[in-house]
Design a protein around this motif. Structure first.
Motif, mmCIF file in Angstrom:
data_model
loop_
_atom_site.group_PDB
_atom_site.id
_atom_site.type_symbol
_atom_site.label_atom_id
_atom_site.label_comp_id
_atom_site.label_asym_id
_atom_site.label_seq_id
_atom_site.Cartn_x
_atom_site.Cartn_y
_atom_site.Cartn_z
ATOM 1 N N UNK A 93 0.862 -1.071 -0.004
ATOM 2 C CA UNK A 93 0.128 0.094 -0.088
ATOM 3 C C UNK A 93 0.727 1.281 -0.104
ATOM 4 N N UNK A 94 2.095 1.003 0.211
ATOM 5 C CA UNK A 94 3.147 2.120 0.121
ATOM 6 C C UNK A 94 3.390 2.604 -1.234
ATOM 7 N N UNK A 95 3.359 3.968 -1.507
ATOM 8 C CA UNK A 95 3.679 4.629 -3.022
ATOM 9 C C UNK A 95 5.289 4.264 -2.976
ATOM 10 N N UNK A 96 5.922 4.628 -1.827
ATOM 11 C CA UNK A 96 7.245 4.324 -2.080
ATOM 12 C C UNK A 96 8.030 3.042 -1.957
ATOM 13 N N UNK A 97 7.182 1.809 -2.123
ATOM 14 C CA UNK A 97 7.817 0.481 -2.050
ATOM 15 C C UNK A 97 8.141 0.211 -3.434
ATOM 16 N N UNK A 98 7.662 0.907 -4.524
ATOM 17 C CA UNK A 98 8.240 0.769 -6.067
ATOM 18 C C UNK A 98 7.956 -0.846 -6.409
ATOM 19 N N UNK A 99 6.703 -1.212 -5.747
ATOM 20 C CA UNK A 99 6.120 -2.676 -6.007
ATOM 21 C C UNK A 99 5.459 -2.474 -7.572
ATOM 22 N N UNK A 171 11.901 10.544 -9.034
ATOM 23 C CA UNK A 171 12.649 10.460 -10.272
ATOM 24 C C UNK A 171 11.851 9.489 -11.206
ATOM 25 N N UNK A 172 11.367 8.440 -10.679
ATOM 26 C CA UNK A 172 10.554 7.431 -11.437
ATOM 27 C C UNK A 172 9.381 8.033 -12.217
ATOM 28 N N UNK A 173 8.437 8.867 -11.280
ATOM 29 C CA UNK A 173 7.705 9.592 -12.087
ATOM 30 C C UNK A 173 7.950 10.524 -13.062
ATOM 31 N N UNK A 174 9.067 11.165 -12.738
ATOM 32 C CA UNK A 174 9.681 12.196 -13.574
ATOM 33 C C UNK A 174 10.057 11.806 -15.132
ATOM 34 N N UNK A 175 10.739 10.486 -15.096
ATOM 35 C CA UNK A 175 11.251 9.996 -16.053
ATOM 36 C C UNK A 175 9.857 9.617 -17.224
ATOM 37 N N UNK A 176 9.009 9.128 -16.608
ATOM 38 C CA UNK A 176 7.693 8.627 -17.234
ATOM 39 C C UNK A 176 6.796 9.703 -17.810
ATOM 40 N N UNK A 210 1.511 4.049 -15.389
ATOM 41 C CA UNK A 210 2.612 3.339 -14.790
ATOM 42 C C UNK A 210 3.177 4.663 -13.912
ATOM 43 N N UNK A 211 3.342 5.818 -14.636
ATOM 44 C CA UNK A 211 3.815 7.087 -13.729
ATOM 45 C C UNK A 211 3.100 7.447 -12.852
ATOM 46 N N UNK A 212 1.539 7.437 -12.867
ATOM 47 C CA UNK A 212 0.763 7.816 -11.661
ATOM 48 C C UNK A 212 0.745 6.813 -10.535
ATOM 49 N N UNK A 213 1.241 5.522 -11.066
ATOM 50 C CA UNK A 213 1.318 4.439 -9.952
ATOM 51 C C UNK A 213 2.365 4.615 -8.635
ATOM 52 N N UNK A 214 3.302 5.668 -9.076
ATOM 53 C CA UNK A 214 4.273 6.054 -8.024
ATOM 54 C C UNK A 214 3.507 6.960 -6.868
#
Length: 389
Positions: A93-99, A171-176, A210-214
């Motif tokens: 459930x944690x957005x920072x888990x990167x799952x 950075x993951x969101x920024x990249x997509x 995929x971007x918003x999933x962060x």
């Protein structure tokens, strides 16, 4: 109906000013992407080869989470619950888990004990994706290749990325974002031109999800920007009814794809929100992160407040001479641009009318809105935005 596109060697913005006509430098797409990859490899060399690591939160917080995911997957266990972190919590459930980050999850699934360098490389790969998206977006706007490459280099390793490189999720969101925005623009361009666009719309829905999933601030602001772009295209369409007729099917495809990808992570996070302390943050506390407008001095005068002098000698907002609380990080409120970009904006943006051109108007508007957002409590509108969102 869509306006006819000008030829690629003569952009509409340049046709009225002989000084702005680009040279014939239209590289093949593969050459531009290869050049972006070369720029990325050169600038990422210290992390990829020289042994440097991305410090602070990237290693204190995000790296242990990914190692736990990797360990769980290779032990045949579920990483959904983490018993070691904060006394145990639903990591899924944690957005920072990167799952729900495909590349990071893929690394964890393929490598049992990913090293810090490997995790940094996977994170930096998102900047390459962002650079490739910028090249595609610039080609869609019929920029010449060198301009697109410069924009990609700035996007990948300019201040926006460098200042927050330690915050892996951002950075993951920024990249997509650039790739999602390019797919959105292509979808709408093709729809208005009467060409098949449902597949492009599904691709946009997938990448945007995929971007918003962060589920971080950058993902939220990026989604708001793309919603604003759709509204802008509708508002500036020559015929609103024709625009709706052309775009509703691709729109449904994009929404359906996005919901299919995004529903699970969003629902899981909504269940976890009851334990978050973020809603308890008061407005008075939140606005201490507002960018003080005097920081814009550093856009033209480098190191005006001695921001680059370690922890001694700094006298800007948040420093000793200032009575008010200011939690802005000197890595983000250092805004040096140099005089050349300012001259170019004045010469071409204002005097030649580029900022008022249809192709630029939306981006100029986003820039103004984001400046108001960044300065926060120093404008009268931020409290309204804060209460609304």
């Amino acid at each position: 109906t869509a306006e006819p596109h000008p030829p690629m060697h003569a952009p509409a913005l340049a046709s009225h000013d002989p000084l702005l006509r680009p040279t014939t430098c239209d590289w093949p797409l593969w050459a531009s992407l290869a050049a972006v990859a070369g720029i990325w490899a050169f600038l990422a060399w210290p992390w990829l080869v020289d042994g440097l690591i991305i410090p602070w939160d990237a290693k204190n917080h995000f790296y242990p989470l990914l190692r736990f995911v990797s360990q769980s997957l290779h032990d045949g266990q579920s990483p959904a619950w983490n018993p070691y972190h904060m006394g145990g919590y639903p990591m899924i459930s944690d957005p920072q888990s990167m799952l729900f980050s495909p590349l990071m999850l893929g690394l964890a699934a393929l490598v049992e004990r990913p090293s810090m360098r490997m995790v940094d490389a996977a994170q930096l790969l998102h900047l390459l994706i962002g650079g490739a998206g910028i090249v595609l977006l610039c080609r869609s706007h019929r920029w010449i290749a060198p301009a697109g490459l410069l924009a990609a280099a700035v996007y990948m390793f300019g201040g926006s990325a460098a200042a927050r490189l330690q915050h892996t999720g951002i950075i993951l969101s920024y990249g997509w974002l650039p790739l999602a925005f390019w797919l959105l623009k292509e979808t709408m361009d093709r729809s208005e031109a009467g060409r098949r666009s449902v597949g492009w719309a599904a691709g946009f829905g997938l990448v945007a999800a995929v971007m918003a999933a962060n589920r971080d601030q950058i993902a939220f602001l990026s989604c708001m920007t793309m919603v604003a772009y759709v509204a802008h295209r509708a508002a500036t369409a020559a015929n609103l009814r024709a625009f709706v007729n052309a775009c509703w099917r691709p729109g449904l495809a994009a929404v359906a794809t996005g919901i299919a990808v995004l529903a699970l992570p969003v629902l899981l996070t909504l269940q976890f929100l009851g334990l978050s302390n973020r809603p308890e943050i008061s407005f008075d506390l939140a606005v201490t992160g507002s960018l003080n407008p005097v920081n814009f001095i550093t856009a033209l005068v480098p190191d005006y407040f001695k921001s680059l002098n370690g922890f001694s000698g700094y006298w800007g907002p948040g420093g000793l001479p200032w009575a008010e609380r200011d939690w802005t990080d000197r890595a983000t409120d250092y805004l040096y641009l140099g005089i050349l970009p300012v001259v170019l904006v004045l010469r071409y943006g204002v005097l030649a009318g580029w900022l008022a051109a249809r192709e630029v108007r939306f981006y100029a508007g986003v820039l103004v809105v984001m400046i108001f957002y960044a300065v926060g409590s120093h404008t009268p509108v931020f409290e309204l935005i804060y209460d609304a969102f």
